[in-house]
Design an enzyme around this catalytic site. Sequence first.
Site, mmCIF file in Angstrom:
data_model
loop_
_atom_site.group_PDB
_atom_site.id
_atom_site.type_symbol
_atom_site.label_atom_id
_atom_site.label_comp_id
_atom_site.label_asym_id
_atom_site.label_seq_id
_atom_site.Cartn_x
_atom_site.Cartn_y
_atom_site.Cartn_z
ATOM 1 N N LYS C 91 0.865 -1.183 0.000
ATOM 2 C CA LYS C 91 0.000 0.000 0.000
ATOM 3 C C LYS C 91 0.900 1.231 0.000
ATOM 4 O O LYS C 91 1.942 1.239 0.684
ATOM 5 C CB LYS C 91 -0.893 -0.031 1.249
ATOM 6 C CG LYS C 91 -1.912 1.109 1.330
ATOM 7 C CD LYS C 91 -2.830 0.964 2.556
ATOM 8 C CE LYS C 91 -3.846 2.082 2.649
ATOM 9 N NZ LYS C 91 -4.757 1.931 3.822
ATOM 10 N N SER C 166 -9.820 2.280 3.125
ATOM 11 C CA SER C 166 -8.906 3.020 2.272
ATOM 12 C C SER C 166 -7.946 2.129 1.490
ATOM 13 O O SER C 166 -7.344 2.592 0.522
ATOM 14 C CB SER C 166 -8.079 3.983 3.124
ATOM 15 O OG SER C 166 -7.218 3.263 3.991
ATOM 16 N N SER C 190 -10.159 -0.147 7.259
ATOM 17 C CA SER C 190 -9.545 0.026 5.940
ATOM 18 C C SER C 190 -8.899 -1.214 5.345
ATOM 19 O O SER C 190 -8.514 -1.208 4.183
ATOM 20 C CB SER C 190 -8.498 1.141 5.990
ATOM 21 O OG SER C 190 -9.138 2.390 5.922
#
Lengths: 95, 482, 504
Positions: C91, C166, C190
């Site tokens: 990420k 997210s 998330s």
Amino acid sequence: MTIERTDIEKLAELARIELNEATIAETTQSIADVLALVDQLQAADTEGVEPMAHPTDAVQRLRADEVTETNHREAFQAIAPATEAGLYLVPKVID
Amino acid sequence: MEWETVIGLEVHAQLATKSKIFSGSSTAFGSEPNTQASALDLAMPGTLPVPNEQAYRYAIMFGLAIDADIAKTSVFERKNYFYPDLPKAYQTTQLEKPIVGAGHVEIELADGTKKSIRIHHAHLEEDAGKSLHEDFHGMSGIDLNRAGTPLVEIVSEPDIRNAEEAVAFAKKLHSIVTSLGICDGEMSQGSMRFDVNISVRRPGEEFGTRTETKNLNSFRFMEDCIALEVERQIDLIEDGGKVVQETRLYNGDTKQARSMRSKEEANDYRYFPCPDLLPVVLDNDYIESIRQTLPELPDARHDRFMEQYGLSSYDANILSGDANMAQFFETAAKASGDTKLTANWIMGELSARLNAEDQSIKHSPVNAEQLAGMITRLVDGTISSKMAKQVFEAMWNGDGNADEIIEAKGLKQVSDSGAIEAMVDEVIANSDKQVDNYRNADESKRPKMLGYFVGQIMKASKGQANPQQVNEILLKKLNDLI
Amino acid sequence: MTHSIKDNPITDKKAMHQKTIADIIAGLNAGEFTSVEITQHYLNRIKQLDGTYNSFITVNEESALAQAEAADKRRAEGDAPALCGVPIAHKDIFCTNGVRTSCGSKMLDNFVPPYDATVVENFANAGAVVLGKTNMDEFAMGSSNETSFYGPVKNPWDTNTVPGGSSGGSAAAVAAHLTPGATATDTGGSIRQPAALCGITGLKPTYGRVSRWGMIAFASSLDQGGPMARTAEDCALLLNVMASFDPKDSTSIDREVPDYTANLNQPLDGLKVGIPKEYFEEGLNPGTEQAVHDALAELEKQGATLVSISLPHTKLAVPAYYVIAPAEASANLSRFDGVRYGHRCEDPKDLRDMYMRTRAEGFGDEVKRRILVGAYCLSAGYYDAYYRKAQQVRRLIKQDFVDAFEQVDVIMGPTSPSPAFEFGAKGDDPVAMYLEDIYTIATNLAGLPGMSVPCGLVDDKPVGLQIIGNYFDESRMLNVAHQFQQVTDWHQQAPTGIDVEGAE
């Protein structure tokens, strides 16, 4: 808790974020909505409850007083917006 | 009508750790800009703080020295404001749960009065970097080497009533932290900085509105600044005005102060517990183990100096106050063997020269061994007091130690009694008139008449005759003639 | 965009992206293929498909191949660490030395960190190959991936819908088989919510299990990194590498990292599963509810006992979170000031102007909104009513879980109230968006581990079963999830359109 444009302006100043004149009403409204959501907290009975800042009960470790860092100024300043003579440059600081 | 001044101090002392409070960067003073700023010190994204144990130990030592409670649980908070020398735009500091609780510091004034100043609390925090105001094409330069240097901020109660007390208090704190070895006390490098909160009131009334003058880094500036601000506030009120709560800046060179920002412009700091750090929890054993390591504190040293060296309380105060001064004195006194003379030289000539050049005793060009060497020659009669001043001057200028200078300058005083006797005889033989006058004079007037003979003898010896011996021999020989 | 599987002479290689991490390790060990081959395969897939999904912000083609080559060499020399030669993605919130780390923000569009996050270092030490950096909501603030400066990520199951957020880029990349596994972070859901919406398996560990050093902070007391993959077993393999005690992170817990694969095959006999009634009240999609009930019934068949429990302060979790997270974020994001790195506005006329415009230009609307809300909750006069109150409620929420775990081993319910929604559906209404995380937020407040496993499809969209464990009980959660995946095939379902021709 009602929130008004002047409150948003004050917060924006504290947070150093320039507001967009065109969307300030919208911003104010959406923040008012969020605050209405969080206002549900007021109904909770928290009498005598110790505030909790961390999810676990762990305590702080302390490190030994040793110099472990070396100079990486060149690498760090290679990604800086403006530097000169090893200094970070910013618009004139007036005390 | 009378006015009473009310003063409280906030004192920042840089702790003498090797590394910073939350990173492993060096805290050494005077390096090239930003060479001691790590990713954490630069607030690079994703970096995280880990506190330095030594900073805690030092803060605890201070707390124990002022008889304060040490918090079993202390918490770092974030104080939020934007400034280019504060890379995270928050300062990590302590507010609700500081490491050191209430304590007190005893001060002694010139007239011997003693007073206790209460300490509200002392907390640990990180120092900011520096904004350099030289012009870079209309821009300022930021050096973050100092960012993250550990500070202990000592906050007094408003117990101080005048500039003398304020300076005595500040000096006492300086003495405590340098004696503990937790701060180098180098004021000119910013190792200790003083914020002075000042207000005035009619005796017995409520506290007046106070102003805060920030970042004073010399005792003299503090004294001058307090006088100036007190006068300003009194004039303002007497002219029908009002003191505004504000932050002020004092310029020690121009002896002028100006307003920095008023309370209306003050920041809303939005303190909250730092979520990157956990509460520091200490137990009694840990605190007691630190207590065992405490060195001699200024008050104890003062009493010991009076007893051990026979000093007056006033002299002991001067010599024991500053840890470096105390060490200088003890080293020199031991080496010279003459405590009184050593004390006089340190408090006299040496202090005067240091003050004149704004130098701390730690960086004195004449070290304790050198001074002792000179005093030894003074005591054994090799040099006279007058010569000693010349020797001191030469040592100050780096010409070497006392014996080398005495040798090089041929400053040895003549203490050979035979040689002095010969000189006395010659002067008496060539001074019939003066000898007659002496003989005929009233006994009470005779001592005053010796000056002429001494002068002639010293001239003959080119100033090198031991004055004490000259006096003794001359007196004996003149009296023989009577 | 749809593709069909046609006859193809390189069927073996096409199968490569269907392999789990466990399969890949076995294949590399057996010499069936090399790391360079499988890495090249994934890089090709990213090139061909990611124009549609936008799940990557940065693809490291060159360095990935170099890492793969090095891994093959290490393996040949008989020195193959746990993930030697296995491709993964990070990420874009984890700092990578020499590789742009944007956090999905214009503010850091030009930010190339001179250091690695501990998580990145751990994967490098384990020999993993990093394909690239995945897309995300700006500064991890969002539940739909619509706030990214680099554009929204499309859900591979239906490109008109969001992947969740997210960690939507990591979730979509795993779902579209553009990587077999990815790192992610979870502040309020998330990892779990996008895992649910994309039909994959994701785990948020206990707070303090995975180092936060080098992971760009959103809300420090809530943020926790964790793995995403297709199966629980793969998550265990990734967590083995990701979890560590890190002296550089004061909140990292000094506790031995177990082998998370060791207990995967334990039977579930006697497992007590708590079912909180508050997780099945109004607002829950009926299809989602049915899928979760079916999953629970499946676990009962395997010997688990369902216990009805109550987490009475559940409704207060979202309000408490939206005080605490913005408050911490408002301070965490103050460092982005245009002085030392990142965006700086053009020609600032003075210092204040530089701050105001740099931050106005660098941050998107949702980030600004949360900073302002956070500043409000901490400001003079409001601290006690908001921040302190939220911290007190946080303790009540934690206590709910502590009480529940006296009776049960794990807690289960839906991950998210409904399957993936369409772009723009909640765009104008932050509060509606915030309620997406109604079932996940409480575990962050309490610091507990939580995971999401695929448990059904509603209108061809995946649904996630949430498993909440006690502190440091990740092994048991993975065991339960793995056992569930032995008797179900929801985790093996893949969206259509992800198989392409010519991926040599």
